[in-house]
Enzyme design. Structure first.
Site, short mmCIF file in Angstrom:
data_model
loop_
_atom_site.label_atom_id
_atom_site.label_comp_id
_atom_site.label_asym_id
_atom_site.label_seq_id
_atom_site.Cartn_x
_atom_site.Cartn_y
_atom_site.Cartn_z
N HIS A 169 5.20 1.58 -4.24
CA HIS A 169 5.46 2.98 -3.89
C HIS A 169 4.59 3.41 -2.71
O HIS A 169 3.83 2.63 -2.15
CB HIS A 169 5.27 3.90 -5.10
CG HIS A 169 3.88 3.92 -5.67
ND1 HIS A 169 2.78 4.38 -4.98
CD2 HIS A 169 3.41 3.57 -6.90
CE1 HIS A 169 1.71 4.32 -5.74
NE2 HIS A 169 2.05 3.82 -6.91
N CYS A 177 0.07 -0.20 -9.98
CA CYS A 177 1.15 -0.35 -9.00
C CYS A 177 0.59 -0.86 -7.67
O CYS A 177 -0.60 -1.15 -7.53
CB CYS A 177 1.87 0.98 -8.79
SG CYS A 177 2.64 1.66 -10.28
#
Length: 332
Positions: A169, A177
């Protein structure tokens, strides 16, 4: 206004600023806990607007870069992530069917240390071989333009590893992440969607602890994750040799790799009957798990010799019309 009122207002404002500063400092301390100095510096650069990060390709001339490499936006892709180097690679399929390196992007931030993700909430980025469908390129929440890498995959589930929503992202803050900054994340998202829409049903994503050269493996030989990393290196070496994403299966807690036929793209992760059975034994993953395919028991090692020479995944399919390998929905 009386002077003492001004003094009280000034004191209140100062206290408020102090509280804000403390709050932000505390958040930064949590965010930067247990990370390498290079990740700290990239977060500081992003926080001060010093973007793009050094080493970032020129996002503004995507079509020119594609032409320079002799590929198109719709060409199939492979994504590789190296945690120690904090780099994400996008490979594109060339006209001869092999994959060429299209771009290398600095990862602005990833959390945790080297080693796989084990459980939900451990703030750890995963390692392994994953696939991305079109549905995984849609996300509801803070990062609508992002890619869910597909953790936990079949091997993760067979090892009772838990977690969900592990994304590639934007931004430069991460809990498990890979934060790429917004412009880079948008380009990776665009490349992924274009390849899928053009016919690449599943985009392979290889997440590795480091570039798995012999030198790096020796340097990490004392790690408790050495056996797991030796297994990952088999897939790394096969791609390095063929420049084509390997076909990946899972059996007995290990990845099984086979060279993809010329011009073919790998499908979903395959699995042998014992692996499916081990997942079935875990109540949290009982729903929607179909019975093993008839061709998959051949993957299961039956003897001590077979454990070191697992039959190729494609062996029992050679006489059949090519079709996607066995797959089943990933349960979050």
């Amino acid at each position: 206004m009386p002077s003492f009122h001004l003094s009280r207002l000034g004191l209140a404002a100062a206290m408020m600023l102090s509280l804000i500063a403390v709050k932000h400092a505390h958040a930064l301390t949590i965010e930067l806990k247990d990370v390498a100095p290079d990740r700290v510096e990239r977060q500081r650069a992003a926080a001060t607007g010093a973007l793009p990060l050094p080493g970032t390709p020129n996002i503004g001339v995507l079509q020119e870069r594609l032409r320079d490499k002799g590929v198109t936006l719709a060409s199939p892709i492979l994504i590789r992530i190296f945690k120690a180097e904090s780099e994400l690679e996008v490979w594109k399929q060339s006209k001869d069917g092999s994959f060429i390196l299209f771009a290398t992007y600095p990862v602005c931030h990833w959390s945790g240390t080297l080693g796989p993700k084990l459980r939900d909430g451990d703030r750890q980025a995963p390692e392994g071989f994953y696939t991305v469908s079109r549905a995984q390129a849609r996300h509801v929440g803070r990062w609508p333009i992002s890619i869910d890498v597909g953790f936990p995959n079949i091997l993760d589930q067979s090892q009772a590893r838990t977690g969900s929503d592990i994304l590639i992202h934007g931004g430069c803050s991460s809990v498990g992440c890979f934060a790429m900054t917004n412009p880079v994340s948008e380009e990776i998202h665009q490349l992924t969607l274009a390849a899928i829409d053009a016919g690449e049903g599943l985009v392979p994503v290889h997440i590795l602890p480091f570039r798995m050269t012999s030198e790096n493996m020796v340097a990490q030989s004392a790690s408790p994750w050495k056996p797991f990393w030796n297994n990952l290196k088999e897939g790394y070496d096969l791609f390095e040799r063929t420049k084509r994403p390997p076909m990946v299966g899972v059996c007995s807690g290990r990845y099984i790799f086979n060279e993809a036929p010329a011009g073919a793209l790998p499908g979903p992760l395959d699995a042998c009957a014992p692996t499916i059975a081990s997942i079935r034994e875990q109540e949290q993953w009982l729903n929607n798990v179909p019975p093993p395919s008839a061709v998959l028991p051949s993957l299961a090692p039956q003897t001590a010799e077979a454990k070191t020479a697992v039959p190729p995944i494609q062996t029992s399919l050679e006489s059949e019309t090519p079709k996607p390998l066995f797959s089943w929905p990933l349960v979050r």
